[in-house]
Design a protein around this motif. Structure first.
Motif, mmCIF file in Angstrom:
data_model
loop_
_atom_site.group_PDB
_atom_site.id
_atom_site.type_symbol
_atom_site.label_atom_id
_atom_site.label_comp_id
_atom_site.label_asym_id
_atom_site.label_seq_id
_atom_site.Cartn_x
_atom_site.Cartn_y
_atom_site.Cartn_z
ATOM 1 N N THR A 27 3.787 -34.621 10.465
ATOM 2 C CA THR A 27 4.924 -34.178 9.989
ATOM 3 C C THR A 27 5.634 -33.552 10.569
ATOM 4 N N LEU A 28 5.545 -32.858 10.965
ATOM 5 C CA LEU A 28 6.365 -31.446 11.946
ATOM 6 C C LEU A 28 6.691 -31.445 13.257
ATOM 7 N N ILE A 29 7.307 -31.502 12.506
ATOM 8 C CA ILE A 29 7.273 -30.572 13.691
ATOM 9 C C ILE A 29 6.045 -30.559 13.057
ATOM 10 N N LEU A 31 3.426 -32.364 11.825
ATOM 11 C CA LEU A 31 2.931 -32.953 12.452
ATOM 12 C C LEU A 31 1.666 -32.442 12.107
ATOM 13 N N GLY A 80 5.345 -31.036 17.461
ATOM 14 C CA GLY A 80 6.812 -31.201 17.409
ATOM 15 C C GLY A 80 7.694 -30.790 17.969
ATOM 16 N N SER A 106 6.958 -28.261 23.487
ATOM 17 C CA SER A 106 6.495 -29.044 22.372
ATOM 18 C C SER A 106 7.004 -27.721 21.173
ATOM 19 N N ILE A 172 6.271 -35.899 16.958
ATOM 20 C CA ILE A 172 7.187 -36.080 16.300
ATOM 21 C C ILE A 172 8.685 -35.336 16.121
ATOM 22 N N ASP A 173 9.070 -35.602 16.143
ATOM 23 C CA ASP A 173 10.630 -35.222 16.572
ATOM 24 C C ASP A 173 10.905 -34.580 15.151
ATOM 25 N N PHE A 177 10.674 -35.419 11.300
ATOM 26 C CA PHE A 177 10.601 -34.898 10.071
ATOM 27 C C PHE A 177 11.518 -34.833 9.443
ATOM 28 N N GLN A 235 7.022 -23.127 9.447
ATOM 29 C CA GLN A 235 5.933 -24.379 9.720
ATOM 30 C C GLN A 235 4.904 -25.471 8.761
#
Length: 350
Positions: A27-29, A31, A80, A106, A172-173, A177, A235
């Motif tokens: 998910t996030l950044i 992740l 992320g 990252s 993911i970027d 997110f 985060q």
């Protein structure tokens, strides 16, 4: 807008309240994991799973004899990226997964490990400014590894640091997110003290955030005690809140809402190419008993902050960090948390 001309975080209240089963994701950044009810697993069709962009050869250049040994646990490196471009840089909507050195760093680095029986998991954040050895490049910041050599070099760096074998990689970027946050109806986070950033104001106590406000929340580090370390906690808080929203109050028992969520997820996340469509479905089955309340969030222990070559860095605790890595390698994170209870993510963030 409030009386000061600042934008308030979105006040929509999601009714989501019920736990479900889990599927790997970032998910996030982001992740890391998104909940799946029984019907959602069926919906993880080849079409949806086929939308997930795969990074080729993430592990191919690693020497098998020098890698940490395999364990019954499954460990993911979740990343992320700090891209703020208007167009996607991860997922199926991105131009491609071919890595260009220097194009991204990252912003978020997390180790997520699931116990052998799939009932418990731990998520450990590694501060992006950690001063570490990057194989072939000397000592530098952890987030430079991704910029210098892409997923493979970042995996090599984290394995060398922790002596923990990484089984899968996901990225993911920021745009992804934000999209995932909106797909679950927003997230609710607890903020200890009022804060303002990027035109958003967060008040003390629970704040319900849409994707844009959530992105501002996880990006902020200025005017926060601890700077980047406080942002790491944000985060993790956002990731936990995203999981709770994704698996609760009937969303995953509603086929249409579940499909829309999975469609968003599979469009934005990129994973290593060993996570085939069938592997994703098998993983969902293995994790069907995992609940958000059984996921422990903590940060790698830090001994202090400093300056190296004119840049701000974070020094990992050379005494406590190896104890954490050993606990993870043994699948016994609970033992470490009992010894250092302050390492666990609290109910609110700064």
């Amino acid at each position: 807008m409030d009386e000061h001309g600042e934008q308030e975080p979105t006040q929509r209240r999601s009714p989501l309240r019920r736990a479900g089963k889990l599927l790997l994701t970032l998910t996030l950044i982001a992740l890391a994991f998104a909940g799946l009810a029984g019907g959602a697993l069926v919906m993880l069709s080849d079409r949806l799973a086929g939308q997930v962009e795969r990074f080729p050869d993430v592990f191919s250049e690693l020497d098998p004899e020098q890698r940490p040994p395999q364990t019954p646990m499954v460990t993911f490196l979740l990343v992320g990226t700090d891209s703020r471009a208007g167009r996607p840089t991860t997922g199926a909507a991105a131009p491609g997964t071919e890595f260009t050195p220097g194009s991204q760093r990252s912003d978020v680095v997390m180790l997520a490990q699931v116990n052998a029986d799939g009932s418990r998991a731990g998520v450990v954040s590694l501060p992006r400014d950690s001063w570490v050895d990057v194989p072939g490049h000397g000592t530098t910041k952890l987030n430079a590894a991704y910029s210098l050599g892409g997923p493979g070099l970042l995996v090599h760096t984290v394995e060398s640091l922790t002596k923990i074998r990484i089984d899968h990689f996901a990225v993911i970027d920021f745009s992804g997110f934000r999209a995932l946050t909106d797909a679950v109806g927003g997230i609710t986070v607890n903020v200890a003290s009022p804060a303002t950033t990027e035109g958003f104001r967060f008040h003390s106590g629970p704040n319900h955030l849409d994707g844009a406000a959530a992105l501002a929340y996880v990006r902020q580090r200025k005017n926060l005690p601890g700077g980047d370390l406080a942002r790491v906690q944000r985060q993790q808080s956002a990731l936990r809140a995203l999981l709770e929203s994704a698996v609760s109050d009937g969303m995953l028992s509603d086929p249409l809402r579940t499909y829309r969520f999975l469609d968003t997820l599979t469009h934005w996340v990129s994973v290593d190419d060993t996570l085939t469509n069938s592997a994703l479905r098998s993983l969902a089955l293995d994790l069907r008993s995992l609940r958000p309340g059984n996921i422990t969030f903590l940060t790698a222990p830090v001994s202090g902050l400093g300056q190296e070559d004119g840049q701000s860095v974070v020094y990992l605790d050379s005494r406590r960090a190896p104890r954490l890595w050993r606990a993870l390698a043994a699948g016994n994170l609970e033992h470490y948390v009992r010894q250092f209870p302050d390492s666990r993510l609290g109910n609110s963030t700064r």
